[in-house]
Design an enzyme around this catalytic site. Structure first.
Site, mmCIF file in Angstrom:
data_model
loop_
_atom_site.group_PDB
_atom_site.id
_atom_site.type_symbol
_atom_site.label_atom_id
_atom_site.label_comp_id
_atom_site.label_asym_id
_atom_site.label_seq_id
_atom_site.Cartn_x
_atom_site.Cartn_y
_atom_site.Cartn_z
ATOM 1 N N ASP A 178 0.905 -1.119 0.037
ATOM 2 C CA ASP A 178 -0.069 -0.185 0.023
ATOM 3 C C ASP A 178 0.822 1.173 0.188
ATOM 4 O O ASP A 178 1.613 1.422 0.800
ATOM 5 C CB ASP A 178 -0.832 0.115 1.087
ATOM 6 N N HIS A 179 0.935 1.760 -1.026
ATOM 7 C CA HIS A 179 2.087 2.867 -1.203
ATOM 8 C C HIS A 179 1.899 3.997 -0.326
ATOM 9 O O HIS A 179 2.850 4.749 0.168
ATOM 10 C CB HIS A 179 2.404 3.214 -2.500
ATOM 11 N N HIS A 241 -5.760 2.992 1.340
ATOM 12 C CA HIS A 241 -5.029 4.068 1.842
ATOM 13 C C HIS A 241 -5.559 4.894 3.030
ATOM 14 O O HIS A 241 -4.938 4.941 3.836
ATOM 15 C CB HIS A 241 -4.810 4.940 0.620
HETATM 16 C C1 BG6 Z 1 -3.802 4.687 -6.280
HETATM 17 C C2 BG6 Z 1 -5.009 4.784 -6.969
HETATM 18 O O1 BG6 Z 1 -3.790 3.843 -5.482
HETATM 19 O O2 BG6 Z 1 -3.639 5.836 -5.574
HETATM 20 C C3 BG6 Z 1 -5.157 6.005 -7.915
HETATM 21 O O3 BG6 Z 1 -5.455 3.668 -7.688
HETATM 22 C C4 BG6 Z 1 -4.808 7.240 -7.162
HETATM 23 O O4 BG6 Z 1 -6.565 6.042 -8.576
HETATM 24 C C5 BG6 Z 1 -3.516 7.142 -6.241
HETATM 25 O O5 BG6 Z 1 -4.812 8.188 -8.030
HETATM 26 C C6 BG6 Z 1 -3.071 8.009 -5.498
HETATM 27 O O6 BG6 Z 1 -1.869 8.115 -4.993
HETATM 28 P P1 BG6 Z 1 -0.990 9.409 -4.605
HETATM 29 O O7 BG6 Z 1 0.246 8.783 -3.984
HETATM 30 O O8 BG6 Z 1 -0.964 10.138 -5.663
HETATM 31 O O9 BG6 Z 1 -1.917 9.953 -3.702
#
Ligand code: BG6
Length: 486
Positions: A178-179, A241
């Protein structure tokens, strides 16, 4: 910096994620010496590419790096090999196994294997099964699996996926990405909560009025309608997230800063997530889609008019809701969350509002104090407190204490994917999700999805706004409002 020895096998080597995130992240590790002489990457995908073409793609993906030179990029890319691969064909795994062994010998990679699944999720199970049946696991070094989201579509499919990967890999070998867990300010939440007695002491229902988590994006669905139509904002952002941020905000203090201790308290926090009935879910969650608009002379299409979106689509691009925990310390404290595409601007932020208690001396003048944590794109904090107006009168005035990370330092810090891949290579599972968390968050989300399936109402909102009016009405029920109102 200790160099890691490994052969990395990347399923989805020609994909968008690999180009945008994984190759730059691996390049960052290379520049820092964490990957250097003793690593090789096998990129696999269906397309019939040559190693040379693949290496050109890798170099192209690095051009935005501030240290990019063609010579450095080429030296890095020389560690990359391409293997055309049909994930359903057992014979291809044998070829892959032989290539991995050959590269292991050539680069003295110590028998370590990192399998990275970064392709369409419907193939994750098939790949895991073949890794086992065709004996791709290395006998001597480490074998680890990094697996991208989405981890399932609902509880049942997530469980089926988990069952299939755990038939090949042990839990301590699995790194579910989960980044958001790789972001600087997500990781900073623990220091904020547990290294500051003034917050630790008041992190409970006696003092906290509510918490708010906003993940706003300015972009629309872009070119991802095929996936997004099957997901929607709830599955795409809340189940993972938003919930991970919520886990860090609601968990108890871990006994130590170890992966085991942190996962233990996070697990308890998710187990105590208050599961709604369908009626409660319908009353506490709002969904909507963006409509059309013209912003600064640019025509923005309505979601239903985007390429690849059904004209009668019931996929939400915005969701807001109230979440509760049954943990005694925070029971009854509303945790408001909202996320959506085509909102005012990109910002991820959290606000914890504290009750205006003990201010009888000042009566109605005393405002709730509030702590805001900016996760992205700015990184920092704001603490709103009650101060005194300048002059003779003893009247109150809200004042803000600001802190922001230096943008230059931030720009040089490893990006989320670089941190997470480094963690996986060193065997640290702290910043990855585990099955118990996923199971519980899917249970939570499934109830909302099934409530929505019984009601076809879909609200719309204007691009550039912060969602439909109903998202504010949710908070009005408890006399609250969104703290961030751009
Ligand atoms: C991803 C989603 O997990 O996270 C995307 O699939 C979203 O839809 C993205 O745009 C947002 O990530 P970050 O790091 O740009 O907030």
């Amino acid at each position: 910096m200790t160099e890691t020895h490994a052969v990395i096998i990347l399923f989805g080597g020609s994909g968008d994620l690999a180009r945008r995130k994984l190759y730059p992240a691996l390049f960052g590790l290379y520049k820092r010496g964490i990957l250097h002489d003793h690593f090789a990457v096998i990129g696999t995908a269906r397309r019939p590419w040559t190693d040379e073409h693949y290496r050109d793609i890798i170099c192209g993906a690095l051009e935005d790096d501030s240290d990019y030179t063609l010579a450095l990029a080429r030296a890095f890319a020389s560690h990359f090999y391409y293997q055309s691969h049909d994930v359903t064909d057992a014979a291809h795994y044998v070829t892959l196994k032989d290539l991995a062994q050959k590269l292991d010998d050539q680069y003295e990679a110590a028998g370590n294997r990192l399998f990275y699944m970064a392709m369409a999720p419907n193939f994750f199970s098939t790949i895991a099964e073949h890794i086992k049946s065709e004996a791709l696991l290395a006998p001597n070094g480490f074998n680890r699996l990094v697996i991208e989201k989405p981890f399932g579509h609902d509880f049942a499919s997530a469980k089926a996926l988990n069952d299939s990967i755990t038939a090949t890999f042990h839990e301590e070998q699995i790194y579910r990405i989960d980044h958001y867990l790789g972001k600087e300010m997500t990781q900073a939440l623990l220091a904020l909560r547990f290294a500051n007695p003034m917050f630790e002491a008041i992190w409970n229902k006696d003092y906290i009025q509510d918490m708010q988590i906003t993940l706003a994006e300015a972009v629309g669905v872009e070119t991802r309608a095929g996936y997004y139509e099957t997901a929607g904002a709830l599955r795409d952002m809340v189940q993972n997230h938003v919930m991970q941020l919520l886990g860090f905000l609601t968990m108890a203090k871990p006994a130590a800063m170890t992966p085991e201790a942190i996962h233990e308290v996070k697990r308890e926090a998710f187990e105590q997530l208050h599961l709604y009935t369908e009626e409660e879910a319908a009353a506490n969650f709002v969904r909507a889609q963006y409509g059309a608009a013209t912003i600064a002379g640019t025509n923005i299409k309505a979601y239903r008019d985007e390429d690849g979106v059904a004209p009668d689509s019931l996929t939400e691009t915005f969701v807001a809701g109230k979440i509760l925990t049954d943990q005694p310390a925070l029971a009854g404290v509303p945790i408001y969350v909202r996320t959506g595409k085509r909102l005012t601007r990109k910002s991820t932020q959290i606000t914890v509002t504290f009750k205006p208690v003990g201010t009888g001396l000042f009566g109605e003048d005393a405002k709730a104090s509030a702590l805001t944590i900016y996760i992205e794109p700015t990184e920092g904090f704001t603490l709103q407190i009650n101060g005194k107006t300048i002059g003779q009168a003893q009247s109150l005035m809200p004042e803000e204490l600001h802190y922001q990370h230096d943008a230059q330092v931030t720009a040089r810090a490893p990006e989320a994917y670089e941190r997470l891949i480094e963690n996986a290579l060193e065997g640290d599972q702290t910043n990855f999700t585990n099955w118990h968390e996923l199971a519980q968050t899917w249970r939570f989300v499934d109830v909302i999805e099934s409530a929505w399936r019984k009601d076809n109402t879909m609200l719309t909102y204007t691009p550039g706004s912060m969602g439909p009016r109903e998202a504010s009405q949710l908070l009005a029920q408890t006399g609250s409002s969104w703290y961030w109102q751009p």
